[in-house]
Design a protein around this motif. Structure first.
Motif, PDB file in Angstrom:
ATOM      1  N   TYR A 106       0.879  -1.399  -0.130  1.00 58.68           N
ATOM      2  CA  TYR A 106       0.006  -0.052   0.068  1.00 58.68           C
ATOM      3  C   TYR A 106       0.697   1.267  -0.074  1.00 58.68           C
ATOM      4  O   TYR A 106       0.656   2.281  -0.688  1.00 58.68           O
ATOM      5  CB  TYR A 106      -1.078  -0.039   1.412  1.00 58.68           C
ATOM      6  N   LEU A 107       1.943   1.204   0.928  1.00 66.03           N
ATOM      7  CA  LEU A 107       2.884   2.335   0.851  1.00 66.03           C
ATOM      8  C   LEU A 107       3.938   2.555  -0.026  1.00 66.03           C
ATOM      9  O   LEU A 107       4.272   3.372  -0.790  1.00 66.03           O
ATOM     10  CB  LEU A 107       3.572   2.717   2.238  1.00 66.03           C
ATOM     11  N   LEU A 108       4.429   1.280  -0.358  1.00 67.29           N
ATOM     12  CA  LEU A 108       5.614   1.259  -1.094  1.00 67.29           C
ATOM     13  C   LEU A 108       5.611   0.667  -2.746  1.00 67.29           C
ATOM     14  O   LEU A 108       6.521   0.381  -3.472  1.00 67.29           O
ATOM     15  CB  LEU A 108       6.800   0.453  -0.287  1.00 67.29           C
ATOM     16  N   GLY A 109       4.222   0.057  -2.850  1.00 69.91           N
ATOM     17  CA  GLY A 109       4.144  -0.608  -4.262  1.00 69.91           C
ATOM     18  C   GLY A 109       4.546   0.205  -5.385  1.00 69.91           C
ATOM     19  O   GLY A 109       4.816  -0.264  -6.556  1.00 69.91           O
ATOM     20  N   ASN A 110       4.245   1.628  -5.164  1.00 67.55           N
ATOM     21  CA  ASN A 110       4.496   2.584  -6.477  1.00 67.55           C
ATOM     22  C   ASN A 110       5.899   3.300  -6.243  1.00 67.55           C
ATOM     23  O   ASN A 110       6.240   4.021  -6.959  1.00 67.55           O
ATOM     24  CB  ASN A 110       3.614   3.583  -6.534  1.00 67.55           C
TER      25      ASN A 110
END
Length: 493
Positions: A106-110
């Motif tokens: 959710y935080l690091l996926g992009n």
């Protein structure tokens, strides 16, 4: 309690002249520490290997018959009953893996966004993927370490298996890591390897043949080594180290401990136990059991009779008139309503305690973005606290490269009603320019925007040219019509 290994510190390390002996002491102390133990437990739960359920057994009674000789020489048979613990049904859930992967992605996926592409490029190829892995391992074990190796980041896991991991020795004054020890052993009968990171370089050790001490496998080398190659071969030109140890920790939270808290673990344990017990009941029930009345046979004859019933699908009740025997099938009604209620309550509480998003609640095509954002409020709060740790990790990593910046952003993965977003864009198109509308459109990727704008401009120019050509053609046709009309008038006169 903050989970940080402090049994051996940087000051203790400096006081030990034999670094091989000191390295072995660090590894031994860490492997027997609470930090390593908790990281190992969390790893097993991440792999859906619940320790509590793994130790779960059921008691089984067995009888045995022995022949004994009495004092008067007679032989008698005696039966003995013994109980033994055997594995029962062991059903494991996958909550912890699901929760940690959701939070990390959710935080690091992009990935991470910095001031410019040049700054991002200095972090090396594939940095976003490496950061996401470090972030995931940090949530599982409480901490994961990143080692800046010249032009890329290497992952140093606090726990890999029972023989492998990484531990840092902290400065008693500042709390900063000053020495790092990575150790691994691919098998119990294989040598233990260790890589020791110090401010002035890296040394590799391995166990001696008697496995009682470490010997140097690779002498200490500087972190940055420059080589020159020519026709004579390759030679070392210069060696250089960083201003600080090039190893940065990423912690799971401000407590610096695994996300497998007692609140989460106890509920996962109970959930798995309820399911496992239910499986045991189903197995024992075996659907049908038989009640035999007035049957004069022994147990072997009972087994034979039931086999015939199953084979012939018929029962013959033959009586001599003095007595009768009957056999009646009965079924178990395995209770499940209370278990189902308990499992549903535990699942809801698990999601609530971890502050995770239960996507099963996001159902229906008419679900508004307001409702979606409300359901994701807890996950956002969890990600906010986690983002502090990730921000600090990236900032310290950039500082090793000599870059100071506060512009570090993480673009979170979101769930939204895309139809509603597109409708709102069209509603507000009078107040938005084309580029902004394209950026807001969830159906369009950022890298596609420039091409779409360019094609739109080309289509507009083509449309203008076609309109001009059509107008020109229409004007020429009108002139021809006027000319034909004048000639007719002249001929008439």
């Amino acid at each position: 309690m903050i989970q940080v290994f402090t049994k051996i510190t940087w000051q203790d390390w400096q006081n030990e002249p034999d670094k091989g002996k000191a390295t072995l002491a660090v590894i031994g102390a860490y492997k027997h520490s609470e930090d390593f133990d908790k990281a190992g437990i969390a790893q097993r739960y991440y792999e859906a290997k619940n320790d509590t359920v793994s130790a779960k057994v059921v008691l089984q009674a067995t009888t045995s018959e022995t022949e004994q000789t009495t004092a008067d020489g007679k032989k008698v048979k005696k039966k003995a009953t013994a109980t033994q613990a055997i594995p029962g049904q062991r059903i494991y859930s996958d909550f912890f893996r699901r929760f940690t992967m959701q939070q990390a992605n959710y935080l690091l996926g992009n990935g991470v966004e910095l001031e410019n592409d040049e700054m991002k490029g200095k972090l090396g190829i594939g940095f976003d993927t490496t950061l996401a892995k470090i972030g995931l391992y940090a949530l599982v074990h409480g901490v994961c370490w990143g080692y800046w190796n010249l032009d890329h980041v290497e992952i140093l896991r606090a726990y890999t298996d029972k023989n492998s991991g990484f531990v840092a020795l902290l400065d008693e004054l500042t709390g900063e890591p000053m020495v790092g020890v990575q150790f691994w052993q691919i098998g119990d009968d294989k040598p233990l390897m260790a890589r020791v990171f110090e401010p002035d370089g890296v040394t590799v050790y391995k166990t001696r043949e008697n496995a009682s001490d470490l010997e140097v496998a690779q002498e200490k080398r500087a972190y940055k080594r420059t080589y020159a190659r020519d026709i004579t071969g390759e030679r070392l030109v210069s060696e250089e180290n960083y201003s600080a140890l090039p190893i940065v920790p990423l912690y799971a939270n401000d407590k610096k401990q695994t996300e497998l808290t007692l609140a989460i673990r106890s509920k996962i344990d109970l959930y798995d136990i309820v399911l496992s017990d239910f499986g045991n009941n189903l197995e024992k029930a075996n659907d049908v059991y038989w009640v035999l009345n007035n049957f004069g046979g022994n147990f072997d004859e009972v087994a034979l009779m039931l086999e015939q019933i199953h084979r012939l699908k018929a029962i013959a009740n033959i009586s001599d008139g003095t007595s009768s025997s009957t056999v009646t099938p009965e079924t178990f009604e395995v209770p499940y309503a209370a278990r189902q209620t308990a499992l549903e309550l535990l699942e809801r509480q698990l999601y609530r305690d971890y502050m995770a998003l239960d996507v099963s609640e996001l159902t229906g095509g008419s679900l508004t973005n307001v409702a979606i954002r409300a359901s994701m409020a807890n996950l956002d709060l969890k990600a906010n606290a986690y983002e502090w740790q990730c921000f600090d990790f990236v900032q310290k990593l950039l500082r090793i490269l000599g870059i100071e910046t506060e512009t570090i952003r993480f673009k979170r993965q979101t769930i939204a009603n895309e139809s509603e977003i597109i409708q709102n864009i069209y509603t507000a198109q009078g107040d938005l320019d084309k580029e902004t509308r394209l950026k807001l459109n969830p159906m369009i990727q950022p890298e596609e925007i420039d091409d779409i704008i360019k094609r739109g401009e080309e289509e507009s120019l083509l449309g203008i040219r076609m309109a001009q050509q059509a107008m020109q053609k229409t004007g020429e046709e009108e002139e021809d019509a006027v000319s034909d009309g004048d000639s007719s008038s002249a001929g008439g006169e």
